[in-house]
Design a protein around this motif. Structure first.
Motif, mmCIF file in Angstrom:
data_model
loop_
_atom_site.group_PDB
_atom_site.id
_atom_site.type_symbol
_atom_site.label_atom_id
_atom_site.label_comp_id
_atom_site.label_asym_id
_atom_site.label_seq_id
_atom_site.Cartn_x
_atom_site.Cartn_y
_atom_site.Cartn_z
ATOM 1 N N ALA A 97 0.848 -1.185 0.000
ATOM 2 C CA ALA A 97 0.000 0.000 0.000
ATOM 3 C C ALA A 97 0.884 1.236 0.000
ATOM 4 N N THR A 98 0.313 2.359 -0.378
ATOM 5 C CA THR A 98 1.044 3.614 -0.423
ATOM 6 C C THR A 98 1.353 4.091 0.996
ATOM 7 N N ALA A 99 2.623 4.324 1.272
ATOM 8 C CA ALA A 99 3.057 4.760 2.601
ATOM 9 C C ALA A 99 3.404 6.242 2.560
ATOM 10 N N HIS A 100 3.198 6.906 3.688
ATOM 11 C CA HIS A 100 3.456 8.343 3.699
ATOM 12 C C HIS A 100 3.901 8.822 5.068
ATOM 13 N N LEU A 101 4.675 9.892 5.042
ATOM 14 C CA LEU A 101 5.043 10.628 6.251
ATOM 15 C C LEU A 101 4.322 11.957 6.193
ATOM 16 N N THR A 102 3.583 12.281 7.242
ATOM 17 C CA THR A 102 2.789 13.502 7.296
ATOM 18 C C THR A 102 3.216 14.331 8.491
ATOM 19 N N LEU A 103 3.384 15.638 8.277
ATOM 20 C CA LEU A 103 3.755 16.553 9.349
ATOM 21 C C LEU A 103 2.690 17.631 9.515
ATOM 22 N N VAL A 104 2.642 18.208 10.702
ATOM 23 C CA VAL A 104 1.719 19.314 10.959
ATOM 24 C C VAL A 104 2.247 20.567 10.290
ATOM 25 N N ASP A 105 1.362 21.271 9.602
ATOM 26 C CA ASP A 105 1.691 22.568 9.019
ATOM 27 C C ASP A 105 0.528 23.503 9.326
ATOM 28 N N GLY A 106 0.652 24.239 10.425
ATOM 29 C CA GLY A 106 -0.450 25.074 10.881
ATOM 30 C C GLY A 106 -1.607 24.217 11.358
ATOM 31 N N GLU A 108 -3.187 22.210 9.324
ATOM 32 C CA GLU A 108 -3.339 21.165 8.316
ATOM 33 C C GLU A 108 -2.301 20.062 8.485
ATOM 34 N N ALA A 109 -2.611 18.932 7.867
ATOM 35 C CA ALA A 109 -1.653 17.840 7.751
ATOM 36 C C ALA A 109 -1.034 17.920 6.362
ATOM 37 N N LEU A 110 0.275 17.834 6.295
ATOM 38 C CA LEU A 110 1.000 17.959 5.027
ATOM 39 C C LEU A 110 1.820 16.704 4.778
ATOM 40 N N ALA A 111 1.553 16.035 3.668
ATOM 41 C CA ALA A 111 2.339 14.858 3.289
ATOM 42 C C ALA A 111 3.681 15.325 2.742
ATOM 43 N N VAL A 112 4.770 14.970 3.415
ATOM 44 C CA VAL A 112 6.093 15.427 2.983
ATOM 45 C C VAL A 112 6.894 14.328 2.292
ATOM 46 N N ALA A 113 6.478 13.086 2.443
ATOM 47 C CA ALA A 113 7.155 11.975 1.760
ATOM 48 C C ALA A 113 6.134 10.887 1.469
ATOM 49 N N VAL A 114 6.172 10.362 0.255
ATOM 50 C CA VAL A 114 5.235 9.318 -0.165
ATOM 51 C C VAL A 114 6.011 8.249 -0.927
ATOM 52 N N VAL A 115 5.734 6.991 -0.617
ATOM 53 C CA VAL A 115 6.348 5.870 -1.333
ATOM 54 C C VAL A 115 5.238 4.900 -1.736
ATOM 55 N N GLU A 116 5.185 4.572 -3.023
ATOM 56 C CA GLU A 116 4.193 3.636 -3.525
ATOM 57 C C GLU A 116 4.832 2.260 -3.706
ATOM 58 N N PRO A 117 4.089 1.185 -3.489
ATOM 59 C CA PRO A 117 4.649 -0.163 -3.651
ATOM 60 C C PRO A 117 4.946 -0.453 -5.122
ATOM 61 N N THR A 118 5.945 -1.308 -5.350
ATOM 62 C CA THR A 118 6.362 -1.584 -6.727
ATOM 63 C C THR A 118 5.705 -2.823 -7.321
ATOM 64 N N TRP A 119 5.097 -3.664 -6.482
ATOM 65 C CA TRP A 119 4.663 -4.968 -6.969
ATOM 66 C C TRP A 119 3.147 -5.136 -7.086
ATOM 67 N N THR A 120 2.379 -4.143 -6.686
ATOM 68 C CA THR A 120 0.924 -4.290 -6.711
ATOM 69 C C THR A 120 0.357 -3.934 -8.085
ATOM 70 N N ASP A 121 -0.802 -4.516 -8.400
ATOM 71 C CA ASP A 121 -1.474 -4.196 -9.661
ATOM 72 C C ASP A 121 -2.095 -2.804 -9.618
ATOM 73 N N TYR A 122 -2.521 -2.393 -8.450
ATOM 74 C CA TYR A 122 -3.083 -1.052 -8.292
ATOM 75 C C TYR A 122 -2.888 -0.606 -6.849
ATOM 76 N N HIS A 123 -2.851 0.694 -6.673
ATOM 77 C CA HIS A 123 -2.724 1.263 -5.336
ATOM 78 C C HIS A 123 -3.206 2.711 -5.382
#
Length: 213
Positions: A97-106, A108-123
């Motif tokens: 599944a798509t993994a992410h690192l999220t930080l507080v920005d005011g 709001e939540a801000l996704a600062v890093a995202v990694v998608e899996p390489t082996w799945t048919d869809y995500h």
């Protein structure tokens, strides 16, 4: 203090940390008491920090963190992203599944890093820079729960359909890092998050926190 360190710089950094920990600012006298130095030293420290826009003083004379820290803060995200990527890659590949690192920005939540899996048919497509309210989605809710001391066991938050129809999320907060509020999570196209995902997300959040210390 050791021979290799600067006492003045140390005091200046302590001033910034003290101001960052308060919402209403501090007076010269309060800073003097907290630092254990005389007022003249505090005045000099504040004047220097003001020249760099790292500190500002209001009409009442209370010192607060200045807008100059925002320029420094913009350089933090790339460093945080780099430190988090190994744990995020492992999480994405393990869970599929798509993994992410999220930080507080005011507020709001801000996704600062995202990694998608390489082996799945869809995500789920999820991009760095994506923002959403802190009270929506697993990433933001995990941060709020940690902030309020309401997370408890099992240490992660689950949501479904709050940010994208048909998508479920799991996230765990970063714990024990001074000055950073954030979470590590995954988002997947599923009606419910599989049981093993939550504990795995907690482990990944711990790995990221360790990398950032």
């Amino acid at each position: 203090m050791t021979a290799e360190t600067s006492q003045t710089l140390d005091r200046g950094l302590r001033v910034l940390k003290l101001l960052a920990d308060t919402d209403h600012g501090l007076t010269v006298t309060e800073l003097s008491n907290k630092l254990g130095v005389n007022r003249t030293v505090v005045y000099r420290l504040l004047a220097t920090l003001e020249q760099h826009a790292l500190v500002r003083r209001d009409l009442g004379g209370r010192a607060r963190v200045g807008l100059g820290v925002l320029r420094l803060g913009r350089q933090v995200h790339p460093l945080v992203r780099e430190a988090a990527l190994p744990a995020l890659r492992s999480l994405a590949e393990d869970i599929g599944a798509t993994a992410h690192l999220t930080l507080v920005d005011g507020a709001e939540a801000l996704a600062v890093a995202v990694v998608e899996p390489t082996w799945t048919d869809y995500h789920v497509a999820y991009r760095a820079g994506f923002r959403h309210p802190l009270d929506r989605g697993a990433a933001g809710r995990a941060i709020l729960a940690a902030r309020q001391g309401a997370l408890g066991e099992p240490g992660y938050t689950l949501t479904h359909g709050e940010l994208e129809a048909g998508a479920s999320g799991a996230a765990a907060p970063l714990v024990g890092i001074t000055g950073i509020e954030g979470s590590v999570g995954v988002v997947m196209l599923a009606d419910a998050v599989p049981e093993r995902v939550g504990p795995r997300v907690v482990d990944a959040a711990r790995e990221v926190a360790d990398a950032l210390r």
